[in-house]
Motif scaffolding. Structure first.
Motif, PDB file in Angstrom:
ATOM      1  N   GLY A   1       0.808  -1.226   0.000  1.00 21.94           N
ATOM      2  CA  GLY A   1       0.000   0.000   0.000  1.00 21.94           C
ATOM      3  C   GLY A   1       0.835   1.266   0.000  1.00 21.94           C
ATOM      4  O   GLY A   1       0.362   2.321   0.420  1.00 21.94           O
ATOM      5  N   GLY A   2       2.059   1.187  -0.489  1.00 20.53           N
ATOM      6  CA  GLY A   2       2.931   2.362  -0.497  1.00 20.53           C
ATOM      7  C   GLY A   2       2.421   3.473  -1.399  1.00 20.53           C
ATOM      8  O   GLY A   2       2.701   4.646  -1.178  1.00 20.53           O
ATOM      9  N   ALA A   3       1.623   3.106  -2.427  1.00 13.87           N
ATOM     10  CA  ALA A   3       1.084   4.117  -3.347  1.00 13.87           C
ATOM     11  C   ALA A   3      -0.397   4.386  -3.074  1.00 13.87           C
ATOM     12  O   ALA A   3      -1.109   4.915  -3.926  1.00 13.87           O
ATOM     13  CB  ALA A   3       1.293   3.678  -4.797  1.00 13.87           C
ATOM     14  N   LEU A   4      -0.844   4.022  -1.863  1.00 11.57           N
ATOM     15  CA  LEU A   4      -2.236   4.332  -1.493  1.00 11.57           C
ATOM     16  C   LEU A   4      -2.420   5.848  -1.483  1.00 11.57           C
ATOM     17  O   LEU A   4      -1.678   6.559  -0.818  1.00 11.57           O
ATOM     18  CB  LEU A   4      -2.517   3.760  -0.088  1.00 11.57           C
ATOM     19  CG  LEU A   4      -3.940   3.907   0.417  1.00 11.57           C
ATOM     20  CD1 LEU A   4      -4.880   2.972  -0.350  1.00 11.57           C
ATOM     21  CD2 LEU A   4      -4.017   3.609   1.914  1.00 11.57           C
ATOM     22  N   PRO A   5      -3.406   6.365  -2.240  1.00  2.32           N
ATOM     23  CA  PRO A   5      -3.569   7.826  -2.347  1.00  2.32           C
ATOM     24  C   PRO A   5      -4.132   8.456  -1.068  1.00  2.32           C
ATOM     25  O   PRO A   5      -4.515   7.756  -0.123  1.00  2.32           O
ATOM     26  CB  PRO A   5      -4.573   7.982  -3.491  1.00  2.32           C
ATOM     27  CG  PRO A   5      -4.658   6.645  -4.161  1.00  2.32           C
ATOM     28  CD  PRO A   5      -4.338   5.638  -3.091  1.00  2.32           C
ATOM     29  N   ARG A   6      -4.189   9.795  -1.080  1.00  6.73           N
ATOM     30  CA  ARG A   6      -4.837  10.555  -0.011  1.00  6.73           C
ATOM     31  C   ARG A   6      -6.068  11.219  -0.621  1.00  6.73           C
ATOM     32  O   ARG A   6      -5.981  11.815  -1.704  1.00  6.73           O
ATOM     33  CB  ARG A   6      -3.915  11.649   0.514  1.00  6.73           C
ATOM     34  CG  ARG A   6      -2.592  11.138   1.029  1.00  6.73           C
ATOM     35  CD  ARG A   6      -2.687  10.564   2.403  1.00  6.73           C
ATOM     36  NE  ARG A   6      -2.965  11.600   3.373  1.00  6.73           N
ATOM     37  CZ  ARG A   6      -2.726  11.470   4.684  1.00  6.73           C
ATOM     38  NH1 ARG A   6      -2.202  10.321   5.153  1.00  6.73           N
ATOM     39  NH2 ARG A   6      -3.010  12.424   5.529  1.00  6.73           N
ATOM     40  N   ALA A   7      -7.158  11.158   0.095  1.00  7.81           N
ATOM     41  CA  ALA A   7      -8.407  11.743  -0.422  1.00  7.81           C
ATOM     42  C   ALA A   7      -8.270  13.253  -0.594  1.00  7.81           C
ATOM     43  O   ALA A   7      -8.825  13.843  -1.518  1.00  7.81           O
ATOM     44  CB  ALA A   7      -9.559  11.429   0.529  1.00  7.81           C
ATOM     45  N   GLU A   8      -7.508  13.865   0.281  1.00  4.86           N
ATOM     46  CA  GLU A   8      -7.337  15.320   0.202  1.00  4.86           C
ATOM     47  C   GLU A   8      -5.993  15.688  -0.430  1.00  4.86           C
ATOM     48  O   GLU A   8      -5.505  16.799  -0.272  1.00  4.86           O
ATOM     49  CB  GLU A   8      -7.494  15.935   1.597  1.00  4.86           C
ATOM     50  CG  GLU A   8      -6.279  15.890   2.498  1.00  4.86           C
ATOM     51  CD  GLU A   8      -5.784  14.496   2.888  1.00  4.86           C
ATOM     52  OE1 GLU A   8      -4.860  14.454   3.703  1.00  4.86           O
ATOM     53  OE2 GLU A   8      -6.266  13.452   2.369  1.00  4.86           O
TER      54      GLU A   8
END
Lengths: 486, 486
Positions: free
Chosen positions: B79-86
């Motif tokens: 999950g190193g490239a899991l995005p941020r919603a904001e």
């Protein structure tokens, strides 16, 4: 009471007078390392016996904002262990225990004061050795090797100290004990080993080193080849590497260096040689035999007029004796000399040697060249007589000019001796402001008060309160005409 | 206007709508990487075409204090490239040019989006390849390999990505472009390559990678050996390494993994095997012949009931097909599964495998084991059926328990998949507070605002205004009864 006096009082109380030197006469012993042009008598010397002592000394310095410098055997050639008059010199040479030899996993754990060659001697019975081999290996410490990321003749094949260190115990400039890396490969989190190895004491003090041991090779062959000129020897070096052979070492000496070595140790190098190569091959017997034939072929094709293969360890030792004694031997042909350390691309060797000769002739200075030809690491020896007025300055000029030549030819200001006190002023010629800024931001992360070996490596200290960021040039948003959006 | 809206406006103006994705439906494409348990739709996606685009995007984020995450091919398993919603997801996969192949110096310079296998294909005609070989090598990007310090089956002999990267161009979290390392060895100043490689996007974004190329071996031999049990296969592995043979790879699969592979790709592994080893040897032909004999001897001495040597590349490919398809093949015997990644000392293999079996039996969960036995890197596959109530939780428990076993046996929580979002909570079990503190101080040096892939690697962010220092335990001056001196 001055900050240093308070630190002295604290450390005398904590460690006792046997480990804390205040006597001016005894302090003078530590006024320089192997670069004797720079001398500063330290304000205080602490003889550390274990990591607790180091932590105690560093914590006292941190509390008093007093600078400290670590010193191993004091053999460094860039002034990395040059003391501070108002600071504490922490001497690591009493910490010299080999703590563990784990031959099954090819690892050893040593105190920082352990002598480089002592580790090899201790692991030879198990069939291993410690590969980094600076010329000073019989006296230099492994802690010093870590600080300077030392190389040696055999780093062409085996790499520098950084390739053989897998774990460090460190006392940070705040006096805190931290472990970095360990026996196992690839731990999670940041790999800070690379940053620590070669940081020249600016990120803390190493109190234990876990190293990788290298298997002793099945076979070693050493070739001595005489050439008419350094051009020919350089061409042979390039041809050997281009053929895909990576010898353990390829060393070159020019005529003046050969002359000095003959006078000092009568090594019997080929008479009339304008340059010699020492090429060492090691590995599996079958491989070495094939490589030996290749090396001889490329030497002869590039003008070697004599090649000798060492028949046994005695002959091998004699070949190396000439090379290893070269620095000291220069004393036979000149009262004083400077040792320079620069790197150039291997293929630029002949051209740079000619430029060095021109520069030396221009300033009426003699330069002897001894170097790790395989990886383009030059060690020009700039000869002078300090009794002659202005001679030292001319020699310094030539030594500095050689670094400029290295940079201009796409090389580097130091191969293995470090930046230290001596070369900090050259760093901006190799790195952009942003590159240096990034390095200094890391330094601030460890040492915000700039007390851990200050004045070394970086030409100007960075104020650590600043946030990292762009210091110069157009901001990409400005380039895009959008700087005013925020 | 929210900070993200302002960044969106800035970047739309700077880069145009082709490179800036705002459409909710298209954003959803990027909601996860290879670890599909975690999903977050990014606030904005930027498709970078060059380093300037990256610097522009990062500078906009820095100006607005908006978090950003870099993404390569999205194959990461932690999950190193899991995005941020904001936040902004910066996609690097359009930067996929091989800029230079310098075979004479064994170097190549590539864009971060270049696919791992594409570099090997491009350098094979010159006799070279790129050694790190994650199982995903036909789709994963070299930039991602750098971020995660990826390994692969052959890292037993050839090391991880960090051993093959010699230079990086980086955009720092302030939006500044910096060069670290380069083609030449051992530059002066701090060697920050180690810290950057494997930093999982928390220290900036890599925009160019200079790698070391490895010579294609003269000879390759691949052995498949069937054993009755993983104990026997583990003992054979230890015996091979103890004999001084370092194969290019030693892979192990247990009965359940073999069953899955047979169902998926009919690889024809020895019938009735409780475990198989795939051992690959490469190098000079003379060496490989000797090593092959040793490997066969140690397999047979440790109970191998069948050994096969691949006669040609077709047979070699079939042996590897079983191993390389194992993860996906597990889909044939279970609707869902978790891939775990842990490390243990090689010698603890049999014991840890028994402990894993006990743990799995206790929670009524099946675990298939596929791993890099040579370096003790386990990849247990924890099988479950998400349709069954509570099954996913039990599987998660077992996967977590396996990491606890790794730590308890002196190992590590990740071998090559990284910490990412998935394992940050385990970091305090491996590192002391001082160790983590030191890593985070370095992070603060690069990223004081905690905007560069925040939430990954570290369990809790550090407030970057703090000075480094002792956070707990007795101060050495206190221990010495002298804390009150200052």
């Amino acid at each position: 009471m001055s900050p240093l006096s308070r630190v002295t009082e604290t450390l005398l109380a904590a460690l006792g007078p046997e480990q804390v030197i205040t006597d001016r006469h005894r302090l003078r012993t530590y006024e320089c390392d192997g670069l004797a042009q720079y001398k500063v008598v330290p304000g205080l010397v602490v003889l550390a016996r274990d990591a607790d002592d180091v932590a105690t000394a560093v914590a006292a310095c941190a509390a008093g904002q007093v600078p400290f410098v670590a010193r191993g055997s004091g053999t460094g050639l860039s002034g990395g262990a040059l003391p501070r008059a108002e600071g504490v010199l922490i001497v690591m040479s009493q910490m010299r225990q080999i703590r563990e030899i784990d031959a099954a996993n090819q690892r050893a754990v040593v105190d920082p004061g352990v002598i480089n060659l002592a580790l090899t001697r201790a692991t030879t019975p198990d069939g291993y050795y410690f590969a980094p081999d600076p010329s000073s290996q019989s006296v230099c410490s492994i802690g010093g090797n870590v600080a300077e990321n030392s190389g040696g003749a055999h780093c062409l094949k085996y790499g520098f100290t950084t390739n053989h260190v897998v774990g460090l115990d460190v006392v940070t400039p705040a006096g805190e004990r931290v472990e970095i890396g360990g026996k196992a490969p690839d731990p999670p989190g940041y790999d800070l080993l690379g940053a620590l190895v070669g940081s020249e004491g600016t990120l803390g003090i190493v109190t234990a080193v876990t190293v990788r041991l290298t298997r002793l090779p099945q076979e070693v062959q050493t070739v001595l080849a005489g050439f008419r000129s350094t051009d020919d020897a350089g061409a042979a070096t390039s041809a050997i590497i281009a053929a895909g052979v990576i010898p353990a070492a390829i060393e070159m000496m020019d005529a003046l260096a050969i002359e000095a070595a003959e006078k000092a140790v009568a090594c019997g190098y080929p008479a009339g040689a304008g340059a010699v190569l020492v090429v060492e091959l090691d590995g599996a017997a079958a491989d070495v035999a094939g490589e030996l034939a290749e090396v001889l072929r490329h030497c002869e094709a590039n003008g070697a007029f004599e090649t000798r293969i060492a028949a046994d360890d005695v002959e091998r030792a004699l070949i190396w004796k000439g090379r290893k004694s070269a620095f000291a031997a220069v004393g036979r042909i000149s009262p004083d000399y400077l040792v320079q350390d620069g790197v150039i691309p291997r293929t630029a060797l002949p051209q740079v040697l000619r430029q060095i000769a021109d520069l030396a002739a221009e300033r009426d200075v003699r330069v002897a060249n001894v170097f790790h030809a395989g990886d383009g690491n030059l060690h020009p020896l700039v000869l002078f007589d300090d009794a002659e007025e202005g001679a030292a300055e001319r020699a310094e000029d030539v030594a500095g000019g050689i670094l400029e030549l290295c940079i201009a030819n796409g090389g580097s200001i130091t191969g293995e001796h470090g930046v230290g006190a001596d070369k900090a002023r050259y760093m901006p010629k190799m790195f952009t402001a942003a590159d240096l800024e990034t390095m200094q931001a890391v330094r601030c992360a460890f040492d915000p008060d700039n007390i851990s070996n200050p004045g070394k490596v970086f030409p100007t200290p960075r104020l650590c309160g600043e946030r990292p960021g762009r210091r110069q040039g157009a901001h990409p948003l400005q380039e895009a005409g959008l700087a005013e959006v925020f």
